[in-house]
Design a protein around this motif. Structure first.
Motif, PDB file in Angstrom:
ATOM      1  N   SER A   1       0.838  -1.193   0.000  1.00 51.10           N
ATOM      2  CA  SER A   1       0.000   0.000   0.000  1.00 51.10           C
ATOM      3  C   SER A   1       0.872   1.241   0.000  1.00 51.10           C
ATOM      4  CB  SER A   1      -0.936   0.006   1.216  1.00 51.10           C
ATOM      5  OG  SER A   1      -0.199   0.039   2.428  1.00 51.10           O
TER       6      SER A   1
ATOM      7  N   TRP B   1      -7.241  -0.278   4.279  1.00 48.29           N
ATOM      8  CA  TRP B   1      -8.411  -1.123   4.131  1.00 48.29           C
ATOM      9  C   TRP B   1      -9.021  -1.480   5.476  1.00 48.29           C
ATOM     10  CZ3 TRP B   1      -3.820  -2.496   1.438  1.00 48.29           C
ATOM     11  CH2 TRP B   1      -2.851  -3.113   2.240  1.00 48.29           C
TER      12      TRP B   1
ATOM     13  N   GLY C   1     -12.263   1.372   1.999  1.00 52.91           N
ATOM     14  CA  GLY C   1     -10.985   2.057   1.878  1.00 52.91           C
ATOM     15  C   GLY C   1     -11.015   3.371   2.623  1.00 52.91           C
TER      16      GLY C   1
ATOM     17  N   TRP D   1      -5.161   5.304  -1.623  1.00 62.15           N
ATOM     18  CA  TRP D   1      -6.077   4.411  -0.919  1.00 62.15           C
ATOM     19  C   TRP D   1      -6.837   3.483  -1.860  1.00 62.15           C
ATOM     20  CZ3 TRP D   1     -11.346   4.198  -1.553  1.00 62.15           C
ATOM     21  CH2 TRP D   1     -11.923   5.243  -2.287  1.00 62.15           C
TER      22      TRP D   1
ATOM     23  N   THR E   1      -6.356  -0.489  -1.721  1.00 59.42           N
ATOM     24  CA  THR E   1      -7.487  -1.308  -1.268  1.00 59.42           C
ATOM     25  C   THR E   1      -7.817  -2.387  -2.297  1.00 59.42           C
ATOM     26  OG1 THR E   1      -8.348   0.541   0.028  1.00 59.42           O
ATOM     27  CG2 THR E   1      -9.896  -1.236  -0.501  1.00 59.42           C
TER      28      THR E   1
END
Length: 187
Positions: free
Chosen positions: A38, A45, A105, A112, A116
């Motif tokens: 991420s 998430w 998310g 994001w 996610t």
């Protein structure tokens, strides 16, 4: 390559056996999903597991309401495809699947959305490995579900995954050939 085998076997499932998989299997799949990369390692998430019958029925009810409005307006290529495939506003899998995993998310995190959905991809393969089926269902308007669950304003519903043992005889949709989707050094 085990991941390639899982990806080739994974298909959309909208019908489920009534047997409820162990909760530990659901958690094991989410354990894999949370390992996704991420942006800035924000891990934006949130996975909400629903197995309450009343709540699943209520989620189905609010989703079908927004689906009806969507189906009344949709046209063009998408509208034709939905009719050809027999899709309607009814979403029985939302109340019939033993579990719903709602994936949210955190919209204030960097990247994001991409992060996610990467986690969702991991989750889909993990569920496949455990012999569980699902479909990535995103209501046309997620707000009623978010309101029902009192979701904080900085979180946005990305998908609802009904999860259970597959009972869907429909084959996997055909995939494009590798050479149709890959090029080197330019588009």
């Amino acid at each position: 390559m085990r991941v390639l085998e899982l990806a080739k076997n994974r298909k959309t499932v909208r019908k489920f056996l009534p047997d409820k998989p162990p909760k530990e299997d659901i958690l094991k799949a989410i354990e894999a999903a949370k390992e996704a990369p991420s942006g800035m390692n924000a891990q934006p998430w949130k996975f909400v597991i629903i197995d309450d019958h009343w709540l699943k029925a209520k989620i189905r009810e609010v989703c079908e309401e927004v689906e009806k409005k969507f189906h009344e307006k949709v046209s063009g290529e998408l509208g034709e495809w939905l009719k050809e495939k027999g899709f309607t506003p009814e979403k029985p899998f939302l109340s019939e699947a033993p579990y719903l995993i709602l994936v949210f998310g955190h919209t204030k995190a960097p990247y994001w959305l991409q992060s996610t959905w990467t986690a969702i991809g991991y989750l889909l393969l993990a569920l496949e490995e455990l012999g569980l089926g699902t479909v990535t269902y995103t209501p046309p308007n997620p707000k009623p579900v978010e309101e029902l669950l009192n979701v904080p304003k900085d979180y946005k519903l990305q998908t609802i995954l009904p999860v259970g043992y597959p009972a869907d005889p429909k084959p996997k949709y055909e995939r494009k050939k590798l050479e149709d989707v890959v090029s080197f050094n330019g588009f």
